[in-house]
Design a protein around this motif. Sequence first.
Motif, mmCIF file in Angstrom:
data_model
loop_
_atom_site.group_PDB
_atom_site.id
_atom_site.type_symbol
_atom_site.label_atom_id
_atom_site.label_comp_id
_atom_site.label_asym_id
_atom_site.label_seq_id
_atom_site.Cartn_x
_atom_site.Cartn_y
_atom_site.Cartn_z
ATOM 1 N N ARG A 453 22.428 20.601 -18.803
ATOM 2 C CA ARG A 453 21.731 21.037 -20.004
ATOM 3 C C ARG A 453 20.281 21.404 -19.698
ATOM 4 O O ARG A 453 19.744 22.367 -20.237
ATOM 5 C CB ARG A 453 21.781 19.939 -21.074
ATOM 6 N N GLU A 454 19.671 20.632 -18.816
ATOM 7 C CA GLU A 454 18.281 20.930 -18.471
ATOM 8 C C GLU A 454 18.159 22.289 -17.776
ATOM 9 O O GLU A 454 17.253 23.071 -18.065
ATOM 10 C CB GLU A 454 17.739 19.820 -17.564
ATOM 11 N N ALA A 455 19.082 22.555 -16.879
ATOM 12 C CA ALA A 455 18.973 23.790 -16.089
ATOM 13 C C ALA A 455 19.345 25.015 -16.910
ATOM 14 O O ALA A 455 18.697 26.060 -16.806
ATOM 15 C CB ALA A 455 19.861 23.696 -14.849
ATOM 16 N N LEU A 456 20.394 24.918 -17.704
ATOM 17 C CA LEU A 456 20.879 26.089 -18.431
ATOM 18 C C LEU A 456 20.311 26.179 -19.844
ATOM 19 O O LEU A 456 20.369 27.241 -20.475
ATOM 20 C CB LEU A 456 22.422 26.074 -18.472
ATOM 21 N N GLY A 457 19.806 25.073 -20.348
ATOM 22 C CA GLY A 457 19.263 25.067 -21.710
ATOM 23 C C GLY A 457 20.330 24.669 -22.713
ATOM 24 O O GLY A 457 21.518 24.923 -22.511
ATOM 25 N N PRO A 458 19.904 24.050 -23.828
ATOM 26 C CA PRO A 458 20.885 23.545 -24.795
ATOM 27 C C PRO A 458 21.660 24.650 -25.515
ATOM 28 O O PRO A 458 22.696 24.374 -26.109
ATOM 29 C CB PRO A 458 20.030 22.746 -25.792
ATOM 30 N N ASP A 459 21.185 25.900 -25.427
ATOM 31 C CA ASP A 459 21.865 26.970 -26.144
ATOM 32 C C ASP A 459 22.815 27.777 -25.268
ATOM 33 O O ASP A 459 23.432 28.737 -25.728
ATOM 34 C CB ASP A 459 20.815 27.895 -26.768
ATOM 35 N N ASP A 460 22.932 27.399 -23.998
ATOM 36 C CA ASP A 460 23.860 28.079 -23.108
ATOM 37 C C ASP A 460 25.292 27.856 -23.585
ATOM 38 O O ASP A 460 25.647 26.748 -24.005
ATOM 39 C CB ASP A 460 23.671 27.513 -21.698
ATOM 40 N N PRO A 461 26.147 28.870 -23.515
ATOM 41 C CA PRO A 461 27.526 28.729 -24.023
ATOM 42 C C PRO A 461 28.316 27.608 -23.334
ATOM 43 O O PRO A 461 29.049 26.867 -23.996
ATOM 44 C CB PRO A 461 28.164 30.080 -23.737
ATOM 45 N N VAL A 462 28.189 27.484 -22.030
ATOM 46 C CA VAL A 462 28.913 26.398 -21.339
ATOM 47 C C VAL A 462 28.422 25.045 -21.831
ATOM 48 O O VAL A 462 29.213 24.151 -22.143
ATOM 49 C CB VAL A 462 28.730 26.476 -19.801
ATOM 50 N N ALA B 199 1.844 9.472 -38.907
ATOM 51 C CA ALA B 199 2.642 10.003 -37.797
ATOM 52 C C ALA B 199 4.078 10.116 -38.271
ATOM 53 O O ALA B 199 4.626 9.142 -38.796
ATOM 54 C CB ALA B 199 2.566 9.076 -36.586
ATOM 55 N N PRO B 200 4.698 11.276 -38.107
ATOM 56 C CA PRO B 200 6.116 11.371 -38.442
ATOM 57 C C PRO B 200 6.948 10.645 -37.385
ATOM 58 O O PRO B 200 6.404 10.165 -36.375
ATOM 59 C CB PRO B 200 6.388 12.868 -38.425
ATOM 60 N N GLU B 201 8.221 10.552 -37.589
ATOM 61 C CA GLU B 201 9.099 9.884 -36.640
ATOM 62 C C GLU B 201 9.193 10.708 -35.346
ATOM 63 O O GLU B 201 9.225 11.939 -35.390
ATOM 64 C CB GLU B 201 10.508 9.729 -37.231
ATOM 65 N N LEU B 202 9.283 10.000 -34.204
ATOM 66 C CA LEU B 202 9.382 10.699 -32.916
ATOM 67 C C LEU B 202 10.516 11.725 -32.877
ATOM 68 O O LEU B 202 10.338 12.825 -32.346
ATOM 69 C CB LEU B 202 9.533 9.669 -31.783
ATOM 70 N N PRO B 203 11.703 11.407 -33.408
ATOM 71 C CA PRO B 203 12.808 12.377 -33.293
ATOM 72 C C PRO B 203 12.499 13.747 -33.909
ATOM 73 O O PRO B 203 13.043 14.751 -33.451
ATOM 74 C CB PRO B 203 13.962 11.691 -34.031
ATOM 75 N N ILE B 204 11.630 13.818 -34.919
ATOM 76 C CA ILE B 204 11.312 15.142 -35.471
ATOM 77 C C ILE B 204 10.028 15.693 -34.852
ATOM 78 O O ILE B 204 9.881 16.914 -34.683
ATOM 79 C CB ILE B 204 11.234 15.115 -37.026
ATOM 80 N N ALA B 205 9.132 14.805 -34.449
ATOM 81 C CA ALA B 205 7.905 15.280 -33.790
ATOM 82 C C ALA B 205 8.252 15.938 -32.463
ATOM 83 O O ALA B 205 7.658 16.941 -32.076
ATOM 84 C CB ALA B 205 6.944 14.118 -33.577
ATOM 85 N N ALA B 206 9.219 15.358 -31.755
ATOM 86 C CA ALA B 206 9.629 15.893 -30.452
ATOM 87 C C ALA B 206 11.082 16.342 -30.498
ATOM 88 O O ALA B 206 11.825 16.175 -29.532
ATOM 89 C CB ALA B 206 9.425 14.831 -29.379
ATOM 90 N N PHE B 207 11.472 16.925 -31.624
ATOM 91 C CA PHE B 207 12.858 17.392 -31.792
ATOM 92 C C PHE B 207 13.220 18.354 -30.641
ATOM 93 O O PHE B 207 12.483 19.286 -30.351
ATOM 94 C CB PHE B 207 12.984 18.120 -33.139
ATOM 95 N N GLY B 208 14.371 18.097 -30.007
ATOM 96 C CA GLY B 208 14.754 18.925 -28.861
ATOM 97 C C GLY B 208 14.317 18.333 -27.530
ATOM 98 O O GLY B 208 14.802 18.738 -26.483
ATOM 99 N N GLY B 209 13.394 17.354 -27.612
ATOM 100 C CA GLY B 209 12.998 16.599 -26.415
ATOM 101 C C GLY B 209 12.653 17.483 -25.226
ATOM 102 O O GLY B 209 12.104 18.576 -25.378
ATOM 103 N N ASP B 210 12.982 16.973 -24.049
ATOM 104 C CA ASP B 210 12.697 17.735 -22.839
ATOM 105 C C ASP B 210 13.436 19.075 -22.790
ATOM 106 O O ASP B 210 12.871 20.064 -22.354
ATOM 107 C CB ASP B 210 13.028 16.900 -21.603
#
Lengths: 695, 695
Positions: A453-462, B199-210
Amino acid sequence: MSPVRTGFGAALSAVFLCTLFLATDPAWADEGMWTVHDFPSGAVAERYGASIGPEWLARVQRATVRLDGGCTGSFSSATGLVLTNNHCVWGCIRNLSTDEENLSETGFLAASREQERQCPGARVSVLNGYEDITAAVAEATAGKSETEANAARKAALSRLESECETAGDLSCESVSLYHGGLYFLYKYRRYDDVRLVFAPELPIAAFGGDPDNFNFPRWNLDMSFLRVYEDGKPAATPDFFPWRAAGADEGEAVFVSGHPGSTDRLLSVAELQSLRSDYLPQQLIYYSELRGRMLEWAQTSPEAARQVQQRILGYENGIKVWRNRLSSLADQEQMARKVEAEQALRAAVAEDAELAAAYAGAWDDVERALAAWQTMADDYRYVEGGKGFQGSLFGWAKTLVRGTNEVQKPNEERLRTYRETALPRVEQRLFAATPVDPGFETLLLSFSLDKLREALGPDDPVVRQVLGKQSPRALAGQLVTDTRLADPAFREELWQGGPEAVAASDDPMIALARTVEPYARALRQRYDDEVEAPMNQANERIAQARFAVLGTGVYPDATFTLRVTYGAVEGWVEKGEPVYPFTTMGRTFERATGEDPFRLPQSWLDAREQIDPETRYNFVSTTDIIGGNSGSPVIDAEAELVGLAFDGNIHSIAGNYWFDQRVNRTVSVHTAAMLEALETIYGAEALLRELEVRR
Amino acid sequence: MSPVRTGFGAALSAVFLCTLFLATDPAWADEGMWTVHDFPSGAVAERYGASIGPEWLARVQRATVRLDGGCTGSFSSATGLVLTNNHCVWGCIRNLSTDEENLSETGFLAASREQERQCPGARVSVLNGYEDITAAVAEATAGKSETEANAARKAALSRLESECETAGDLSCESVSLYHGGLYFLYKYRRYDDVRLVFAPELPIAAFGGDPDNFNFPRWNLDMSFLRVYEDGKPAATPDFFPWRAAGADEGEAVFVSGHPGSTDRLLSVAELQSLRSDYLPQQLIYYSELRGRMLEWAQTSPEAARQVQQRILGYENGIKVWRNRLSSLADQEQMARKVEAEQALRAAVAEDAELAAAYAGAWDDVERALAAWQTMADDYRYVEGGKGFQGSLFGWAKTLVRGTNEVQKPNEERLRTYRETALPRVEQRLFAATPVDPGFETLLLSFSLDKLREALGPDDPVVRQVLGKQSPRALAGQLVTDTRLADPAFREELWQGGPEAVAASDDPMIALARTVEPYARALRQRYDDEVEAPMNQANERIAQARFAVLGTGVYPDATFTLRVTYGAVEGWVEKGEPVYPFTTMGRTFERATGEDPFRLPQSWLDAREQIDPETRYNFVSTTDIIGGNSGSPVIDAEAELVGLAFDGNIHSIAGNYWFDQRVNRTVSVHTAAMLEALETIYGAEALLRELEVRR
């Protein structure tokens, strides 16, 4: 040093480059991993006064074995006894261990032949003959387009291998030397029944662990014995190496035979730059994180620790290798020589109209292939290359999904992995009773899905199709828990059931492999057509250009096939200080701290007073080796065993790109130490009787 | 994006390079992090028709704040309310959380001023004035040798800072612009009492994370409010930014004020090569392993998870930055321009006899400094630079051991860390009631001791003296358990007791710091003399050469001091597809999976029906920012707030080396989304009343 790692880096190793351009003083350099059919006996006679004739080479060939997992070994008796490194049998030791009986910790010595224990999935090969097939391959590809030629080349190799096996009772593997400059068939005698005879405890086999790996002075008993069996009996192996009890002496000429895995000495500059900016950093980032995960996971239970103790050493070995390779490629002096050599060759080609017409464009083709690779590198690595789906369970699932389909096709149309001559090994590995640890599998799969997921991104089809709304950790845990693939009988049943059974299976890991398969296939096709095809064709042309400009008489890059290298027992100078080429057993006790990785096993502590502290233990020589040579016999001019290669010094890592005789050294266990340990520490009388020891 | 990370990389940032050589079309590039005392108002007027006068700049200066931990903020009201990113207050949130009350998970909204909670160790600074001291520094170093000049330069800066503070009621910090081309004193109003308001909740402040970090489209509510207090009351802050409710529009001119941490745009080619082959790979290897360790450690308990959830995001941010920087430096086209620009400058210097005599050797001096660095890089990084001894506890021990000694010396002879004007901050951090988690401290220290041994080898004198016969893990566990340094009162007592108390202490962490200190001091001295001294002198000369050849009118590299950048709200083209510059709040719910890092807090799920899904959420602009700009106000030509910068897109990472306006974008939270969230999701009526919202 570790068993050979074959990866995509190897696939990018493309161009051979005459060593005449590389060595500081070729007449006096111990450089080269030479084939037995093209060994420089003249140079060796001149340099060392040793007479290496065809008979010597043939004996060495028959007494040297390949451990198909990625190492070398050698026969030590006429009854199938194989000497190799301890680190070459870690997989076997782990597979034979349980939470109750950890052979890494206790060591292992079979009290009798009956107690020798079979290593699941292990195979040993002995080179029995070879045949030049360059002309047949050339014929198959003549006049074809780049992509057609690529397919035709692979088809021809599969056909020639099968014809070779039909004509005799040996196994046949093709090998490309000089990156396509020459093709050979290598004919092997296989041993599928390989048993563990002796292994010392891990703490002394890998004393010093990662901190000492690739370093010298060194104090490792990195040895083990296996035995090959035929029809349930020890195999007859009349060619073996007697042991010279006194072992290697300072300054004497020594030889190392074995199976160096791969080198990149003949790469084009563009490929070296690609390794530096792409391959090496991504390997380091990926495996450094995995190392960290495993180290902490190992703390969670003694069982987890047992699962990963050797594997971590393997990853750490890789990290040290890649890190030092990256530093090597920052060596501006050596890189300037690479550039100079390539420019000289290209200038010579450009000056001759005929050569220019045939070869001048090849370097541009390499750059074109690399540019194509850059557009797909992460997709390929993660989806088809395996970085996104690690672990045995997914590996078996992929073999089942892909393999059952492939074997339906005519031999020459299959992916080479599933060609007729490769199938016995595919099945051996698929059906072997290899134990699976669910915790470790979950860790690996969870990590690799995360990286996918990190390499391809969360929106990659696979990525979207694989993960859906699940997290990598949750999905990995569920797959490992729910799959039945840990059961070898289930795997065999699916394989025998063929594509229908696999398509109908509701096993979730099989389902995952089915999901990934079309994407992976498409990437492989793209890779074959856009990267491999131009790269292979360019490499063949560059190889031919070099033969034309520079003649022959140079050695090919390593290919995990049999090579012999020569040199002398000799230290080197490190930061102005000479490094003495030997260590002694006594110093081990002073270096021990009681804490890993400087902890001694109880057997050593108990025997301390009985061991002669002055016994030579590890030593270095100028021989030119690389990963895959692990377990190689170090022999003298009489083909008597004087040591067991297990590592290189830190400078040997740059040996992937060039050989610098001033500092590149092989690190070996001395026969004197092996004999002292077998006798004094392990009381291995039967083994000592079996060895032919010359005192 | 993350708070600025100052590291040794910054110390190597050395040479300034005229942007005229870099931008594709300088007249039309929104490039540059400009000082308020040298802002290109003419260019902005020409390009955007905006009139940016001294009054506008002065207001922006007084309404923009620095969070001394490494971020930017801005006043949102006349009573000390500071708007910044959520990720800029993670340290505060963690320090205020307990196992029972995890503010990352619950979010935080002070129901009244009394409930605003003080952030331990936080400090906010507002730039109040500045003064050019270039001549005074030049006078101090004139005629001195390289190493003498280096010491004299530091002494002069410490003296000038103290004199400045004596003369007024502001805090004074020197800043080197153009890597020594100019020196300034910056005068700050400090706020040491900083409290968390919202401060909002971490899950929405950093939604999508790394996975989503440095990416766009994006859906993050990366905002928080702090308040600065004076004498226990909200500070009066008459200059602040009113909020424009409609927020940024497509195509409109916007400005970002803030404190970009550091850039390397003016480095010499030799320094860029050093970053590529040395600094970046070693950062990646080190922090990738630490990331892996923390990820697995986080699995061992909910408490462990809480300790590291934000820290992991910080490390992951760094890894993404370094990784993409490394890729950037493999961009052959951009690197060729760097080489060309440097060659052009050197040629211009060489052509003029006077310039040649003064400056021609400076580039060789840079290479000499880098060569010296290579001989000590690992020793310095691990022993003095902190990579071998991570964690708060050792950090405090080092401050106590070194600081109590330094403060005995006259101000100008001290290490700059302990100069008079820096001491209040040193003491604030040392005495702050920052909670310490023993598990996390053990993990960090164990890891870094392991890496210390790996980098320097088990036979290094420091390694031997530190570890003795213990393993890194055992030693770290014992030190963390046995030290009393987690107690702020104990730290204050030792500090007040001075060098005698520290020398007499039997605290084991203090003892470790005492052991390391002589080695670390010696390395610092060597670094100062052999690396810093020639590098600083060479940089000054190269800066002067550039002024001479190219004139002025360019911007200096970022230095974590106030800068203003301009640009427009505008998407870009990614792989042939246009990227629209806005996202909407509604899409967040479709993207959510329920699993981290795509999990929405309950407050959002509950409010889903009430939120206008078309509300603009995040957006991009062509403004030129970098780490340290996190929390920067995005304002319009009227100095009204239209957004809150929190990240750059993936192409912005290369902005460390060059600005590519085609693709480099700032990512911000839109004011419309902040207002919608405060009102509809968080019911923050008092805050909404306090803001001056212009509809």
